[in-house]
Design a protein around this motif. Structure first.
Motif, PDB file in Angstrom:
ATOM      1  N   PHE A  37       0.762 -29.136 -28.504  1.00 43.24           N
ATOM      2  CA  PHE A  37       2.202 -29.225 -28.357  1.00 43.24           C
ATOM      3  C   PHE A  37       2.523 -30.556 -27.690  1.00 43.24           C
ATOM      4  N   ARG A  38       3.764 -30.960 -27.774  1.00 46.22           N
ATOM      5  CA  ARG A  38       4.147 -32.208 -27.108  1.00 46.22           C
ATOM      6  C   ARG A  38       5.552 -32.091 -26.540  1.00 46.22           C
ATOM      7  N   GLN A  39       5.773 -32.892 -25.488  1.00 45.33           N
ATOM      8  CA  GLN A  39       7.074 -32.885 -24.837  1.00 45.33           C
ATOM      9  C   GLN A  39       7.486 -34.311 -24.523  1.00 45.33           C
ATOM     10  N   ALA A  40       8.576 -34.725 -25.130  1.00 48.67           N
ATOM     11  CA  ALA A  40       9.141 -36.042 -24.866  1.00 48.67           C
ATOM     12  C   ALA A  40      10.111 -35.942 -23.688  1.00 48.67           C
ATOM     13  N   PRO A  41      10.378 -37.047 -23.017  1.00 42.19           N
ATOM     14  CA  PRO A  41      11.285 -37.017 -21.857  1.00 42.19           C
ATOM     15  C   PRO A  41      12.646 -36.446 -22.233  1.00 42.19           C
ATOM     16  N   GLY A  42      13.088 -35.484 -21.439  1.00 42.71           N
ATOM     17  CA  GLY A  42      14.398 -34.883 -21.649  1.00 42.71           C
ATOM     18  C   GLY A  42      14.470 -33.893 -22.787  1.00 42.71           C
ATOM     19  N   LYS A  43      13.322 -33.574 -23.386  1.00 45.06           N
ATOM     20  CA  LYS A  43      13.318 -32.656 -24.531  1.00 45.06           C
ATOM     21  C   LYS A  43      12.424 -31.461 -24.235  1.00 45.06           C
ATOM     22  N   GLU A  44      12.580 -30.434 -25.063  1.00 50.28           N
ATOM     23  CA  GLU A  44      11.745 -29.252 -24.926  1.00 50.28           C
ATOM     24  C   GLU A  44      10.347 -29.509 -25.492  1.00 50.28           C
ATOM     25  N   ARG A  45       9.426 -28.645 -25.109  1.00 51.17           N
ATOM     26  CA  ARG A  45       8.075 -28.739 -25.636  1.00 51.17           C
ATOM     27  C   ARG A  45       8.075 -28.259 -27.083  1.00 51.17           C
ATOM     28  N   ASP A  46       7.515 -29.072 -27.971  1.00 52.29           N
ATOM     29  CA  ASP A  46       7.511 -28.778 -29.394  1.00 52.29           C
ATOM     30  C   ASP A  46       6.106 -28.546 -29.927  1.00 52.29           C
ATOM     31  N   PHE A  47       6.026 -27.730 -30.925  1.00 47.59           N
ATOM     32  CA  PHE A  47       4.766 -27.478 -31.623  1.00 47.59           C
ATOM     33  C   PHE A  47       4.352 -28.718 -32.401  1.00 47.59           C
ATOM     34  N   VAL A  48       3.050 -29.004 -32.402  1.00 44.61           N
ATOM     35  CA  VAL A  48       2.503 -30.110 -33.188  1.00 44.61           C
ATOM     36  C   VAL A  48       1.535 -29.598 -34.245  1.00 44.61           C
ATOM     37  N   ALA A  49       0.511 -28.868 -33.803  1.00 40.13           N
ATOM     38  CA  ALA A  49      -0.524 -28.401 -34.727  1.00 40.13           C
ATOM     39  C   ALA A  49      -1.261 -27.236 -34.098  1.00 40.13           C
ATOM     40  N   ALA A  50      -1.874 -26.415 -34.935  1.00 36.15           N
ATOM     41  CA  ALA A  50      -2.657 -25.291 -34.430  1.00 36.15           C
ATOM     42  C   ALA A  50      -3.721 -24.919 -35.449  1.00 36.15           C
ATOM     43  N   ILE A  51      -4.744 -24.230 -34.953  1.00 39.43           N
ATOM     44  CA  ILE A  51      -5.869 -23.867 -35.811  1.00 39.43           C
ATOM     45  C   ILE A  51      -6.422 -22.529 -35.377  1.00 39.43           C
ATOM     46  N   ASN A  52      -6.834 -21.725 -36.367  1.00 39.15           N
ATOM     47  CA  ASN A  52      -7.415 -20.412 -36.102  1.00 39.15           C
ATOM     48  C   ASN A  52      -8.798 -20.540 -35.475  1.00 39.15           C
ATOM     49  N   TRP A  53      -9.271 -19.401 -34.920  1.00 37.11           N
ATOM     50  CA  TRP A  53     -10.687 -19.220 -34.653  1.00 37.11           C
ATOM     51  C   TRP A  53     -11.295 -18.670 -35.936  1.00 37.11           C
ATOM     52  N   PRO A  54     -12.458 -19.131 -36.376  1.00 39.23           N
ATOM     53  CA  PRO A  54     -13.258 -20.210 -35.813  1.00 39.23           C
ATOM     54  C   PRO A  54     -12.888 -21.598 -36.319  1.00 39.23           C
ATOM     55  N   GLY A  55     -11.854 -21.700 -37.187  1.00 38.77           N
ATOM     56  CA  GLY A  55     -11.483 -23.042 -37.605  1.00 38.77           C
ATOM     57  C   GLY A  55     -10.629 -23.120 -38.856  1.00 38.77           C
ATOM     58  N   VAL A  93       4.196 -36.422 -23.884  1.00 38.78           N
ATOM     59  CA  VAL A  93       3.012 -35.847 -23.253  1.00 38.78           C
ATOM     60  C   VAL A  93       2.487 -34.769 -24.198  1.00 38.78           C
ATOM     61  N   TYR A  94       1.218 -34.865 -24.519  1.00 36.75           N
ATOM     62  CA  TYR A  94       0.600 -33.929 -25.449  1.00 36.75           C
ATOM     63  C   TYR A  94      -0.217 -32.901 -24.673  1.00 36.75           C
ATOM     64  N   TYR A  95       0.016 -31.636 -24.987  1.00 37.48           N
ATOM     65  CA  TYR A  95      -0.642 -30.532 -24.301  1.00 37.48           C
ATOM     66  C   TYR A  95      -1.513 -29.749 -25.272  1.00 37.48           C
ATOM     67  N   CYS A  96      -2.674 -29.390 -24.794  1.00 37.02           N
ATOM     68  CA  CYS A  96      -3.571 -28.490 -25.496  1.00 37.02           C
ATOM     69  C   CYS A  96      -3.331 -27.076 -24.978  1.00 37.02           C
ATOM     70  N   ALA A  97      -3.421 -26.095 -25.867  1.00 40.22           N
ATOM     71  CA  ALA A  97      -3.190 -24.720 -25.464  1.00 40.22           C
ATOM     72  C   ALA A  97      -4.166 -23.794 -26.177  1.00 40.22           C
TER      73      ALA A  97
END
Length: 124
Positions: A37-55, A93-97
């Motif tokens: 996910f990512r969050q730009a200044p003054g904005k909400e945290r947005d989805f970028v990409a995601a992946i299943n287990w195991p891939g 700012v890029y966040y891993c989750a």
């Protein structure tokens, strides 16, 4: 408790590439879906990409489709985000989750564990 540590951010020019990494430690998820996910200044945290287990079944935000690629190395307990053709609007700012479920989601509320974030700045 699962700890996630992102790395690989930095200052680049438009059109450049970066690869972000997210290393898991502690009480690691045995079958967690992973997301960025990512969050730009003054904005909400947005989805970028995601992946299943195991891939399987990677999914992307429309704004990054064709430019970003998510991948995971389960043996290394690491997930990556390859970012190509970067644009100034990718600055954030890029966040891993991590989600304690094998299925990925675009919804940040479904992810239980978060990293501290890594700054990506793209200059024009």
């Amino acid at each position: 408790q699962v700890q996630l540590v992102e790395s690989g951010g930095g200052l680049v020019q438009a059109g450049d590439s970066l690869r972000l990494s997210c290393a898991a430690s502690g009480r690691t998820c045995s079958s967690c879906a992973m997301g960025w996910f990512r969050q730009a200044p003054g904005k909400e945290r947005d989805f970028v990409a995601a992946i299943n287990w195991p891939g399987g079944s990677p999914t992307y935000a429309d704004s990054v489709t064709g430019r970003f690629t998510i991948a995971r190395d389960n043996a290394k307990k690491t997930v990556y985000l390859q970012m190509n053709s970067l644009k100034p609007e990718d600055t954030a700012v890029y966040y891993c989750a991590a989600r304690a479920n094998w299925r990925q989601s675009r919804m940040s509320d479904l992810y239980e564990y978060w990293g501290q974030g890594t700054q990506v700045t793209v200059s024009s």
